[in-house]
Design a protein around this motif. Sequence first.
Motif, mmCIF file in Angstrom:
data_model
loop_
_atom_site.group_PDB
_atom_site.id
_atom_site.type_symbol
_atom_site.label_atom_id
_atom_site.label_comp_id
_atom_site.label_asym_id
_atom_site.label_seq_id
_atom_site.Cartn_x
_atom_site.Cartn_y
_atom_site.Cartn_z
ATOM 1 N N SER A 26 42.224 -16.241 23.539
ATOM 2 C CA SER A 26 40.968 -15.886 24.192
ATOM 3 C C SER A 26 39.800 -16.582 23.510
ATOM 4 C CB SER A 26 40.747 -14.371 24.139
ATOM 5 O OG SER A 26 39.419 -14.046 24.539
ATOM 6 N N ALA A 27 38.967 -17.236 24.297
ATOM 7 C CA ALA A 27 37.796 -17.929 23.758
ATOM 8 C C ALA A 27 36.726 -16.973 23.251
ATOM 9 C CB ALA A 27 37.206 -18.859 24.823
ATOM 10 N N ILE A 28 36.896 -15.684 23.444
ATOM 11 C CA ILE A 28 35.972 -14.715 22.847
ATOM 12 C C ILE A 28 35.932 -14.913 21.332
ATOM 13 C CG2 ILE A 28 35.711 -12.258 22.274
ATOM 14 C CD1 ILE A 28 36.450 -11.608 25.164
ATOM 15 N N GLY A 29 37.057 -15.304 20.760
ATOM 16 C CA GLY A 29 37.135 -15.468 19.316
ATOM 17 C C GLY A 29 36.311 -16.612 18.767
ATOM 18 N N LEU A 30 35.858 -17.533 19.608
ATOM 19 C CA LEU A 30 35.076 -18.672 19.119
ATOM 20 C C LEU A 30 33.727 -18.208 18.570
ATOM 21 C CD1 LEU A 30 35.892 -21.126 22.041
ATOM 22 C CD2 LEU A 30 36.769 -21.286 19.692
ATOM 23 N N PHE A 31 32.954 -17.512 19.382
ATOM 24 C CA PHE A 31 31.680 -16.996 18.890
ATOM 25 C C PHE A 31 31.904 -15.984 17.774
ATOM 26 C CE2 PHE A 31 28.661 -13.459 18.919
ATOM 27 C CZ PHE A 31 27.530 -14.125 18.475
#
Length: 252
Positions: A26-31
């Motif tokens: 999940s790209a949520i983890g990038l921020f």
Amino acid sequence: MKQANTIEEVIQFLDEIIETSKQEQSAIGLFTALYREVTYKIRDGIANGLFQDGPRMEKLDVIFANRYLDAYYQYQKNEKPSGCWEFSFQKTEIFWPIVVQHLLLGINAHVNLDLGIASARVSTVENIETLKSDFDQINTILSDLVANVEKALTKIWPAMTIVLKVLGKIDNIVIDFSMKTARDGAWKFANEFVALPEHQREATIQERDVKITEVARLISNPGYFVSSAFKFIRLFERGTVSKKIIYLEEIE
């Protein structure tokens, strides 16, 4: 929903979100990875006497983080968080946004909406000006992280250095947005918000949220030329989402 009471609990909960994001790609983890690095720096700054009022700074950090945690857990439960956070999280579910856009969408929601609210919550009309020095210290922390963010992004897409000559240095993008524009706006909003009676605050938050969601739409769709360049970058970004998160975790 989980709520942090200390800065160590904030880091613990961010760790959990990052690990879940890696497992789920999940790209949520990038921020979240970038945000955790900022939180580390604030924690260390408090411990080392960087801030004039360390206890107040930790209180601010916890209130600030809990707004992100609330939004995250609401979204996970299919409840409706703030509009700007909902927009940011929705964009993590599609292919096209590049890592920079994910970071800026998170910065937009958390700084432009949440930071002013958190700053007002630890202040009164009479004493908010005494927060300004510590508030500005975070700019120094962000500046120190920018070069390493750029290194992480060029690992994800090595040819990005060429594109940056056309689009502008990534440090200009991040500094201009997260420090000059967003943080100045957050401080102005904090001063307006702290003066409001309690019964007017929720409506003011909703009005602000609408405006910040419009900024998010501009980040997501910045015009034909830049959007085309971003799509080109996206096609050649290296690694899985979890690997990109790991690159961002390596920022110091």
